[in-house]
Every structure is written in structure tokens, then in C-alpha cells.
Design a protein around this motif. Structure first.
Motif, PDB file in Angstrom:
ATOM      1  N   LEU A   1      16.543 142.498   7.176  1.00 24.81           N
ATOM      2  CA  LEU A   1      16.364 141.475   8.146  1.00 24.81           C
ATOM      3  C   LEU A   1      17.430 140.567   8.077  1.00 24.81           C
ATOM      4  O   LEU A   1      17.707 139.914   9.133  1.00 24.81           O
ATOM      5  CB  LEU A   1      15.217 140.315   7.317  1.00 24.81           C
ATOM      6  N   LEU A   2      18.560 140.725   7.591  1.00 24.75           N
ATOM      7  CA  LEU A   2      19.891 140.118   7.233  1.00 24.75           C
ATOM      8  C   LEU A   2      20.896 140.544   8.506  1.00 24.75           C
ATOM      9  O   LEU A   2      21.395 139.550   8.882  1.00 24.75           O
ATOM     10  CB  LEU A   2      20.413 140.298   5.945  1.00 24.75           C
ATOM     11  N   PRO A   3      20.767 141.617   8.899  1.00 27.59           N
ATOM     12  CA  PRO A   3      21.773 142.030   9.900  1.00 27.59           C
ATOM     13  C   PRO A   3      22.029 140.945  11.094  1.00 27.59           C
ATOM     14  O   PRO A   3      23.227 140.422  11.297  1.00 27.59           O
ATOM     15  CB  PRO A   3      21.567 143.370  10.439  1.00 27.59           C
ATOM     16  N   ALA A   4      20.943 140.800  11.648  1.00 26.33           N
ATOM     17  CA  ALA A   4      20.768 139.970  12.907  1.00 26.33           C
ATOM     18  C   ALA A   4      20.981 138.379  12.696  1.00 26.33           C
ATOM     19  O   ALA A   4      21.482 137.844  13.608  1.00 26.33           O
ATOM     20  CB  ALA A   4      19.422 140.177  13.566  1.00 26.33           C
ATOM     21  N   LEU A   5      20.418 138.130  11.568  1.00 23.09           N
ATOM     22  CA  LEU A   5      20.541 136.620  10.946  1.00 23.09           C
ATOM     23  C   LEU A   5      22.096 136.375  10.687  1.00 23.09           C
ATOM     24  O   LEU A   5      22.493 135.321  10.804  1.00 23.09           O
ATOM     25  CB  LEU A   5      19.749 136.481   9.797  1.00 23.09           C
ATOM     26  N   LEU A   6      22.778 137.530  10.171  1.00 27.47           N
ATOM     27  CA  LEU A   6      24.142 137.087   9.630  1.00 27.47           C
ATOM     28  C   LEU A   6      24.831 137.294  10.997  1.00 27.47           C
ATOM     29  O   LEU A   6      25.789 136.138  11.212  1.00 27.47           O
ATOM     30  CB  LEU A   6      24.717 138.327   8.808  1.00 27.47           C
TER      31      LEU A   6
ATOM     32  N   HIS B   1      19.851 133.056  26.446  1.00 26.36           N
ATOM     33  CA  HIS B   1      18.791 132.998  27.466  1.00 26.36           C
ATOM     34  C   HIS B   1      17.359 133.122  26.653  1.00 26.36           C
ATOM     35  O   HIS B   1      16.426 133.053  27.316  1.00 26.36           O
ATOM     36  CB  HIS B   1      18.789 134.357  28.122  1.00 26.36           C
ATOM     37  N   ASP B   2      17.431 132.562  25.484  1.00 24.27           N
ATOM     38  CA  ASP B   2      16.232 132.610  24.665  1.00 24.27           C
ATOM     39  C   ASP B   2      15.620 133.665  24.494  1.00 24.27           C
ATOM     40  O   ASP B   2      14.003 133.673  24.311  1.00 24.27           O
ATOM     41  CB  ASP B   2      15.290 131.360  25.232  1.00 24.27           C
ATOM     42  N   ASP B   3      15.940 134.740  24.701  1.00 31.45           N
ATOM     43  CA  ASP B   3      15.221 136.136  24.512  1.00 31.45           C
ATOM     44  C   ASP B   3      16.224 137.206  24.431  1.00 31.45           C
ATOM     45  O   ASP B   3      17.427 137.381  24.604  1.00 31.45           O
ATOM     46  CB  ASP B   3      14.359 136.353  26.114  1.00 31.45           C
TER      47      ASP B   3
ATOM     48  N   LEU C   1       8.519 131.052  16.055  1.00 32.30           N
ATOM     49  CA  LEU C   1       8.044 132.151  15.059  1.00 32.30           C
ATOM     50  C   LEU C   1       8.321 133.442  16.024  1.00 32.30           C
ATOM     51  O   LEU C   1       8.862 134.450  15.435  1.00 32.30           O
ATOM     52  CB  LEU C   1       6.662 132.158  14.684  1.00 32.30           C
ATOM     53  N   ARG C   2       7.954 133.399  17.006  1.00 25.89           N
ATOM     54  CA  ARG C   2       7.930 134.555  17.948  1.00 25.89           C
ATOM     55  C   ARG C   2       9.915 134.784  18.105  1.00 25.89           C
ATOM     56  O   ARG C   2      10.213 136.093  17.816  1.00 25.89           O
ATOM     57  CB  ARG C   2       7.681 134.337  19.453  1.00 25.89           C
ATOM     58  N   ARG C   3      10.472 133.968  18.357  1.00 23.92           N
ATOM     59  CA  ARG C   3      11.910 134.062  18.531  1.00 23.92           C
ATOM     60  C   ARG C   3      12.699 134.760  17.479  1.00 23.92           C
ATOM     61  O   ARG C   3      13.201 135.558  17.282  1.00 23.92           O
ATOM     62  CB  ARG C   3      12.525 132.853  18.816  1.00 23.92           C
ATOM     63  N   VAL C   4      12.166 133.929  15.936  1.00 28.07           N
ATOM     64  CA  VAL C   4      12.800 134.570  14.737  1.00 28.07           C
ATOM     65  C   VAL C   4      12.350 135.985  14.407  1.00 28.07           C
ATOM     66  O   VAL C   4      13.091 136.830  13.842  1.00 28.07           O
ATOM     67  CB  VAL C   4      12.337 133.620  13.680  1.00 28.07           C
ATOM     68  N   SER C   5      11.086 136.136  14.902  1.00 30.00           N
ATOM     69  CA  SER C   5      10.412 137.647  14.548  1.00 30.00           C
ATOM     70  C   SER C   5      11.156 138.685  15.313  1.00 30.00           C
ATOM     71  O   SER C   5      11.522 139.754  14.958  1.00 30.00           O
ATOM     72  CB  SER C   5       8.905 137.783  15.020  1.00 30.00           C
ATOM     73  N   GLU C   6      11.770 138.141  16.616  1.00 30.99           N
ATOM     74  CA  GLU C   6      12.409 139.343  17.569  1.00 30.99           C
ATOM     75  C   GLU C   6      13.926 139.435  16.612  1.00 30.99           C
ATOM     76  O   GLU C   6      14.031 140.633  16.690  1.00 30.99           O
ATOM     77  CB  GLU C   6      12.661 138.580  18.713  1.00 30.99           C
TER      78      GLU C   6
END
Length: 203
Positions: A185-190, A64-66, A24-29
Motif C-alpha cells: 500500500l505504501l508506494p502510492a502513498l509515499l 483532478h480528484d481522480d 474512502l473511495r479516493r484513498v482506496s484508489e
């Protein structure tokens, strides 16, 4: 003896609770990064620079998971503003030309009819696929020029990757229309999806 038996029956913590919290933290980032990117794209001239920095940040997040430090992302954005502005202007001009050509062909003002219209749309789709496949190549400081050359080579090597990149972009555009609030929310997910397509189908 009973105490020892009870101690053996107590299950050891598996860490599953920490697992979903970490996810959840990673997706929130990523979502926060997408919100910042969407806001920074409002001047339009910043789009090229923002996409490049976003690609670098997402690539770092995958490896790097971050996310990289926000200070570093800000410094990269400043470095990329000028070349990114040129890309934004060129992209905007190309989009206007395509829209006008489509209108002229659809209305019959320009000869060619449906055949020319289909050819134009196919050519536009191929060019868009090149740009989409170039996005992951911007990670790590790559220039737009070298990234576009790499995107063209990637499309020639793997046309399926171009089709997949267009597909995930179409899904994102559909979500943006159906759920306007998701635009932030879409730019980073795309960009994450484009990285996944490139790594799975081109590399």
C-alpha cells in the motif's frame, strides 16, 4: 400550520455521509494503485518506469480528484520501459557501490575511518534527496534526466524540502519493516507525500 412547522424543523441533508464515502473511495484508489505498482516493480528493471507512471497518476489524482484511465497508464508504462530500465540499472549499481563503501569504511579495510564514513553517508543522503525531489517532476511525461536536474535545483533552492523528502521516505521504510503487509500500500502513498513536500516547500 403544524405540518409547515414540522417541515421547517426537518434538517436538510448535509452530505457528510457522502463526504466520508468519497474520501474512502479516493484513498482506496491510491491503495489499489500502490498494490499494482509494487507488483510491477518485482522484475526490478521496471522500477524506473513504474515510479514515473505512478508519479504521473498521483499528480493527476491531486489535480483532478481522480486517477487517469488505466489504459492510459498502461500506455505510458510501455513508453517509459526502456529509459526506466536504464535508470533502474544505474540506481542499482549506485546502491551496490555505496553499500560496499560503507562496509569497507566500517570494517577499516579502507582508510578514512568515521570521518570518511560520515561524509559518504551525507553525500548519499543528498543524492537520495535529489532523486526523491525529482519524483514529482516526472508527472506529466517528464523525463528522468530533466527531473533529476530539477530535483538538484530544488535541493539547492530549498534544503528543507530535501530533508522533508528523506523524512517521509524514512517513515515509509519504517512502516514497511514493522508492518510487512503495508509494503503493497505504501508506494502510492509515499509518492503522494513527495508531491505534497514538493508543492509545499519548493513551488
Amino acid at each position: 400550520m403544524t405540518g409547515g412547522l414540522l417541515r421547517r424543523r426537518v434538517p436538510e441533508p448535509t452530505g457528510s455521509g457522502r463526504g466520508w464515502k468519497e474520501q474512502l473511495r479516493r484513498v482506496s484508489e491510491l491503495c489499489l494503485l500502490g498494490i499494482v505498482a509494487a507488483v510491477l516493480c518485482l522484475p526490478l528493471l521496471t522500477v524506473g518506469a513504474v515510479v514515473a507512471v505512478l508519479s504521473s497518476a498521483v499528480g493527476h489524482w491531486i489535480d483532478h480528484d481522480d486517477l487517469p484511465p488505466w489504459r492510459d497508464m498502461g500506455a505510458e508504462l510501455l513508453r517509459r520501459l526502456l529509459p526506466g530500465a536504464a535508470v533502474a540499472v544505474a540506481g542499482g549499481a549506485a546502491a551496490l557501490v555505496v553499500v560496499r563503501q560503507v562496509r569497507w569504511l566500517a570494517s577499516g579495510e579502507v582508510p578514512g575511518g568515521s570521518v570518511a564514513l560520515v561524509a559518504l553517508l551525507v553525500a548519499t543522503g543528498c543524492l537520495l534527496a535529489v532523486v526523491l525531489l525529482a519524483v514529482p517532476l516526472l508527472a506529466g511525461g517528464g523525463s528522468w534526466r530533466s527531473a533529476l536536474a530539477g530535483g538538484w535545483a530544488a535541493l539547492l533552492r530549498s534544503p528543507g524540502a530535501g530533508a522533508a523528502a528523506l523524512g517521509v521516505t524514512l517513515i515509509a521504510a519504517t512502516l514497511a519493516v514493522l508492518l510487512p503487509g503495508a509494503v503493497l500500500l505504501l508506494p502510492a502513498l509515499l509518492v503522494l507525500a513527495l508531491h505534497a513536500v514538493y508543492r509545499a516547500l519548493v513551488r
